[in-house]
Design a protein around this motif. Structure first.
Motif, PDB file in Angstrom:
ATOM      1  N   VAL A   1       0.936  -1.097   0.075  1.00 33.19           N
ATOM      2  CA  VAL A   1       0.058  -0.030  -0.115  1.00 33.19           C
ATOM      3  C   VAL A   1       0.820   1.200   0.148  1.00 33.19           C
ATOM      4  O   VAL A   1       0.495   2.433  -0.290  1.00 33.19           O
ATOM      5  N   ALA A   2       2.338   1.087   0.351  1.00 28.96           N
ATOM      6  CA  ALA A   2       3.044   2.320   0.714  1.00 28.96           C
ATOM      7  C   ALA A   2       3.738   2.253  -0.464  1.00 28.96           C
ATOM      8  O   ALA A   2       4.984   3.227  -0.642  1.00 28.96           O
TER       9      ALA A   2
ATOM     10  N   ARG B   1      -4.353 -14.849   4.604  1.00 25.07           N
ATOM     11  CA  ARG B   1      -4.711 -13.901   3.548  1.00 25.07           C
ATOM     12  C   ARG B   1      -5.755 -12.703   4.171  1.00 25.07           C
ATOM     13  O   ARG B   1      -5.540 -11.460   3.920  1.00 25.07           O
ATOM     14  N   ARG B   2      -6.208 -13.038   5.078  1.00 26.16           N
ATOM     15  CA  ARG B   2      -7.333 -12.219   5.648  1.00 26.16           C
ATOM     16  C   ARG B   2      -6.667 -11.333   6.512  1.00 26.16           C
ATOM     17  O   ARG B   2      -6.941 -10.197   6.670  1.00 26.16           O
TER      18      ARG B   2
ATOM     19  N   ASP C   1      -7.515  -3.006   4.510  1.00 21.91           N
ATOM     20  CA  ASP C   1      -8.604  -2.144   4.824  1.00 21.91           C
ATOM     21  C   ASP C   1      -8.568  -0.765   5.821  1.00 21.91           C
ATOM     22  O   ASP C   1      -9.002   0.009   5.619  1.00 21.91           O
ATOM     23  N   LEU C   2      -7.675  -1.197   6.766  1.00 25.47           N
ATOM     24  CA  LEU C   2      -7.342  -0.281   7.865  1.00 25.47           C
ATOM     25  C   LEU C   2      -6.574   0.978   7.389  1.00 25.47           C
ATOM     26  O   LEU C   2      -7.074   2.132   7.476  1.00 25.47           O
ATOM     27  N   VAL C   3      -5.509   0.844   6.441  1.00 19.81           N
ATOM     28  CA  VAL C   3      -4.797   2.144   5.637  1.00 19.81           C
ATOM     29  C   VAL C   3      -6.019   2.749   4.838  1.00 19.81           C
ATOM     30  O   VAL C   3      -6.127   3.976   5.021  1.00 19.81           O
TER      31      VAL C   3
ATOM     32  N   HIS D   1     -10.206  -2.794  13.237  1.00 17.72           N
ATOM     33  CA  HIS D   1     -11.027  -3.474  12.019  1.00 17.72           C
ATOM     34  C   HIS D   1     -12.248  -3.622  12.325  1.00 17.72           C
ATOM     35  O   HIS D   1     -13.415  -3.282  11.578  1.00 17.72           O
ATOM     36  N   VAL D   2     -12.840  -4.053  13.294  1.00 22.33           N
ATOM     37  CA  VAL D   2     -14.064  -4.293  13.803  1.00 22.33           C
ATOM     38  C   VAL D   2     -14.770  -2.803  13.875  1.00 22.33           C
ATOM     39  O   VAL D   2     -15.922  -2.513  13.452  1.00 22.33           O
ATOM     40  N   ARG D   3     -14.281  -2.110  14.556  1.00 25.52           N
ATOM     41  CA  ARG D   3     -14.613  -0.717  14.747  1.00 25.52           C
ATOM     42  C   ARG D   3     -14.797   0.219  13.551  1.00 25.52           C
ATOM     43  O   ARG D   3     -15.870   0.834  13.419  1.00 25.52           O
ATOM     44  N   LEU D   4     -13.796   0.117  12.824  1.00 27.45           N
ATOM     45  CA  LEU D   4     -13.976   0.822  11.519  1.00 27.45           C
ATOM     46  C   LEU D   4     -14.234   0.386  10.123  1.00 27.45           C
ATOM     47  O   LEU D   4     -15.062   1.280   9.514  1.00 27.45           O
ATOM     48  N   VAL D   5     -14.444  -0.815  10.211  1.00 28.53           N
ATOM     49  CA  VAL D   5     -14.624  -1.531   8.824  1.00 28.53           C
ATOM     50  C   VAL D   5     -16.085  -2.245   8.940  1.00 28.53           C
ATOM     51  O   VAL D   5     -16.659  -2.837   8.268  1.00 28.53           O
TER      52      VAL D   5
END
Length: 431
Positions: free
Chosen positions: A114-115, A357-358, A365-367, A415-419
């Protein structure tokens, strides 16, 4: 090279990037360096970051923190035997994995992807960034710039495993890119400062000691964890097909450092040694035999390096750029065999696991979501960095810094909180 007498540390070695008021002389500058790392939040977070098996997998496996403490113990004794300041080596060993993100090298690869457009991500470059910028300890009163832990030049340089940027990274022995580097483009100023007087691309002796202590510790202990966890029986080296499998995985993961016949000879030496534990039933007797094997292997590898270095440089104390660590090829081969065993029977099989993979998806997802909702999604320190960032690339680097700082547990919780997707279960092997 010319310079101070062998075994001495100079005022330049004790310099700090940001000047500090004089301190009590009860502790040396290098003792202060070690203490600053020991009390850092970044070190504490390693307790919930993956080493080989994720935290919580069982009560035996090593976390990134317990691995770090073991590296520090091995490195301190090895460095002391050669005449290095033990606190410089200890500080470097304690710092060596601070930049690792959630989910170990699996998370590192996800962040590197991602970077890619902003200079990539590399755990060792992130370590330097933490030590010199992100970990809160010292702020330059003249500029208002954060100076991280503001370690001495000697300790900072000792923590740099790869003294080059991404564009200058050397190839592996087999000609493939290593992908390893120690500094991002926007940290080159402090990197140039800490490298003053150092030969280009060369590591100081203390950094070489740290690197060997890391190799020795994880090669031996990853195998120990695998045996106790029932993933590996050391009698496999008696089988020719298994030896071929280990060779294949060693080449794939570590490149062509040595010839195959050198690795096969190392396998034969290890399996012929009476310390080699072929059977393990989980009893106290079996655990004691395994622990004795790991202890003797660590001593064997370190003693070989000490003897070879002393043979080359003599008996005086050795420091900085006035000596190089000499590791016999046979010792390198035996360490590589242990690494290959862990890869073949623990690390390579994980690649097909859905959870592996997850984990990468969680990081990706977090980024994305943190970047989309920044600065509200950022912790206060990173929100301030985001506000000061000059452009989108700099803001993405702040987001990467934030995600990299998370532990395995907090990354899943974010991830649970934001996605709002199910959090991953306990982590699989991720070296």
């Amino acid at each position: 090279m010319t310079g101070p007498p062998v075994g001495t540390y100079t005022d330049a070695d004790r310099d700090r990037w940001c000047a500090e008021a004089p301190k009590s002389k009860e502790r040396t500058p290098f003792e202060r360096d070690r203490a600053r790392i020991l009390h850092s939040a970044a070190l504490r977070r390693l307790g919930a970051k993956t080493q080989v098996l994720g935290p919580g997998t069982d009560d035996f496996v090593r976390t990134r923190l317990t691995h770090t403490l073991e590296v520090a113990q091995v490195g301190r004794e090895l460095g002391k035997a050669l005449g290095c300041d033990p606190d410089v080596v200890d500080a470097a060993c304690l710092a060596h994995d601070l930049g690792h993100p959630p989910f170990g090298h699996n998370g590192e690869r996800a962040l590197a992807a991602v970077a890619a457009g902003i200079g990539g991500f590399e755990g060792n470059a992130q370590t330097l960034r933490l030590l010199t910028r992100l970990e809160p300890k010292v702020v330059d009163p003249a500029t208002g710039r954060a100076a991280g832990l503001n370690l001495t030049r000697a300790s900072l340089d000792a923590s740099v495993k790869y003294p080059w940027g991404a564009t200058d990274a050397p190839l592996r022995p087999d000609g493939t890119p290593s992908g390893k580097f120690g500094v991002y483009a926007d940290d080159v100023e402090v990197f140039a400062w800490l490298r003053q007087g150092a030969p280009a691309g060369a590591r100081c002796l203390e950094a070489e000691v740290m690197d060997l202590a890391d190799d020795v510790s994880y090669s031996v202990h990853d195998v120990e964890d695998a045996v106790v966890g029932g993933r590996l029986a050391l009698e496999v080296l008696d089988d020719s097909a298994a030896r071929a499998r280990v060779l294949t995985e060693t080449r794939a993961w570590f490149g062509g450092q040595l010839e195959d016949d050198e690795l096969l000879e190392a396998m034969d030496r290890l399996r012929a040694d009476e310390l080699w534990v072929r059977e393990h039933d989980g009893s106290r007797r079996a655990l004691a035999a395994l622990k004795d094997m790991t202890s003797q292997l660590i001593g064997r590898f370190c003693d070989a390096a000490i003897a070879a270095t002393r043979e080359h440089y003599g008996t005086g104390p050795l420091t900085r750029y006035r000596a190089r660590l000499v590791v016999p090829r046979g010792t390198v081969a035996e360490i590589l065999v242990l690494k290959g065993l862990a890869v073949a029977y623990v690390m390579a099989p994980r690649e097909a696991e859905p959870l592996y993979r997850r984990q990468r998806e969680v990081i990706e997802d977090l980024v994305q979501v943190v970047a989309d909702r920044a600065p509200d999604t950022l912790e206060p320190t990173f929100a301030a960095d985001w506000a000061e960032a000059a452009d989108d690339a700099a803001r993405l680097r702040v987001v990467v810094d934030q995600v990299a700082s998370l532990t395995d547990v907090s990354a899943a919780e974010w991830h649970v909180r934001l996605v709002r997707r199910p959090r991953p279960e306990a982590s699989p092997p991720t070296r």
